[in-house]
Design an enzyme around this catalytic site. Sequence first.
Site, PDB file in Angstrom:
ATOM      1  CE  LYS A  42      -3.262  -9.109  -2.699  1.00 39.98           C
ATOM      2  NZ  LYS A  42      -3.741  -7.820  -2.093  1.00 39.98           N
ATOM      3  CD1 TRP A  44      -0.230  -1.514   3.142  1.00 37.92           C
ATOM      4  CD2 TRP A  44       0.605   0.546   3.329  1.00 37.92           C
ATOM      5  NE1 TRP A  44       0.527  -1.474   4.291  1.00 37.92           N
ATOM      6  CE2 TRP A  44       1.046  -0.213   4.426  1.00 37.92           C
ATOM      7  CE3 TRP A  44       0.994   1.878   3.234  1.00 37.92           C
ATOM      8  CZ2 TRP A  44       1.878   0.317   5.419  1.00 37.92           C
ATOM      9  CZ3 TRP A  44       1.828   2.418   4.210  1.00 37.92           C
ATOM     10  CH2 TRP A  44       2.253   1.634   5.287  1.00 37.92           C
ATOM     11  CG  ASN A  45       5.090   1.221   0.589  1.00 38.41           C
ATOM     12  OD1 ASN A  45       4.668   0.223  -0.008  1.00 38.41           O
ATOM     13  ND2 ASN A  45       6.371   1.517   0.623  1.00 38.41           N
ATOM     14  CD  GLU A  83      10.571  -2.020   7.352  1.00 35.13           C
ATOM     15  OE1 GLU A  83      10.846  -1.335   6.351  1.00 35.13           O
ATOM     16  OE2 GLU A  83      10.180  -3.206   7.282  1.00 35.13           O
ATOM     17  CD  GLU A 118      11.759  -2.703  -2.307  1.00 36.01           C
ATOM     18  OE1 GLU A 118      11.185  -2.077  -1.388  1.00 36.01           O
ATOM     19  OE2 GLU A 118      11.926  -2.246  -3.444  1.00 36.01           O
ATOM     20  CG  LEU A 119      11.442  -9.546   1.010  1.00 33.23           C
ATOM     21  CD1 LEU A 119      12.016 -10.852   1.517  1.00 33.23           C
ATOM     22  CD2 LEU A 119       9.940  -9.665   0.773  1.00 33.23           C
ATOM     23  CG  ASP A 133      -2.568  -3.405   0.872  1.00 27.41           C
ATOM     24  OD1 ASP A 133      -3.552  -2.847   1.412  1.00 27.41           O
ATOM     25  OD2 ASP A 133      -1.813  -4.179   1.468  1.00 27.41           O
TER      26      ASP A 133
END
Length: 526
Positions: A189, A165-166, A394, A262-263, A191
């Site tokens: 898909k 969502w960011n 985080e 990417e995590l 968020d």
Amino acid sequence: MSATITTKTALGSVNPTRLDSLVARVETVGERPALVVSNAMTGDDLGQVPRCTPDDVAAAASRARAVQPAWAAMSFEHRAAIMLRFHDLVLKRQNEVLDLIQLENGKARRHAFEEIMDVSLNARYYAHTAADYLQPKRRQGVQLALTKVTELRHPKGLVGVISPWNYPLTLGISDALPAIMAGNAVLTKPDQQTPFAALWAVELLEEAGLPAGLVQVVTGSGAELGSAIIEQSDFLMFTGSTAVGRTVAGQAGERLIDCSMELGGKNALLVLDDADVDNAVAGAVRACFSNTGQLCISIERIYLPATLWEEFTAKFAQAARALTLSPALDYSGDIGSLISAKQFGTVTDHVQDAKDKGATVLAGGRPRPDLGPHFYEPTILTDVTEEMTVFAHETFGPVVSLYRVATEEEAIARANDSEYGLNFSVWTSDPERGRSVAARLQAGTVNVNDAYAATWGSIDAPMGGMKASGIGSRHGEHGITKYTDAQTIAVERVLPVGAPDGVSPALYARVVTAAFRLLRRVPGVK
């Protein structure tokens, strides 16, 4: 002293009819309950999307696969022309999606505009480079002139994209663009909190000439649809938390499909003892508080030499307090809202835990309900210790911890002392020193005298994470070749590989050994 406040809020170009037209792009195989999408600025309802099911995912995958072969047969020139028209439409129609991004996500408009830049850059870059990256290539054969070897690149087929969502526009569509240019169909898909920007982008792609149905959008939660998307895809692009990424990688591995991810990150900024403090402070503000800190590559740890500690901390705290918090749908605000009550709770809990255990708040540290339910002041902490949650976990919000170090070596060691390695930043008056320090940092991208945009925006180079911050990378050559399968075709002329008829294996071995020794000294032979 608190941050500056503005309270102008509007719906801009967004209206329920427009949202309904976007939602109509989500096809379901039956009636589905609605998922409410909230206005992040106010907490009010913004719109609704269908709560798709695994059956809907399977149907969407089938529709996309039906269109993909004809698309893959199109020339690169045809695909590039569509991508460049999309590029132009994004720039022309940016105001309507900027409003959408702000309302869905809560970010300030200046940070929403970064998404316009990113999508445009990716569309233009892969329109101009896809053919070079993916065209058939001659490779050296085992018998040199007698073996003609060609490497071909075939599209994977159906690429699944699960985005967070960011950055609803950037992550909702930018990773799909090289997949499309490579000849794939896409099942995406977004968020469930931020579906509209991705739907808007797909609408513009089709307006630019992309075949209808090549990109399918399903809406709903990752917990309910993630497995189905992995089951239907030939490759998966995932952006999200490390914890979920481990599950996703395991599921992709069970199907023996490749994935790129990417995590999470706990990114560090190092101020070296020769840095210009004013420049470093301005860079730290961008690094820590852009997108309200809800940025995978934003900074949550800063390491400072003792000689610069007093000056930097004073100026940094002053700069943070001067930032304008605003829900306005214009460029007046520096910082927007957090996206949701959940994210607001995480930020609040991390800061309160740190305060309870002895941390000092230099700036911020307070919610701002007078602006909206999810606003939180840019926050700077010192005296953070290992038992505090914010030390190693985080936060994903406008919170940064400052640490004093005695030497450059200590700063490097402490920055690297993390399970994460996504994006770091180094500030110095000596670019070569900065490059040398950067090379010793365990992060996929390191910016010298910049916060994050220099590496992110340089899309000719790979962007990815080390350690628990990801697998693979986006951007550059790998950003498109990962969406293809490599095929090697070797055509033997005159003689096969091996001993010819009438030549004994022993003689063949002696001849080949002599030839290898000779070739070892021939320039250009690999």
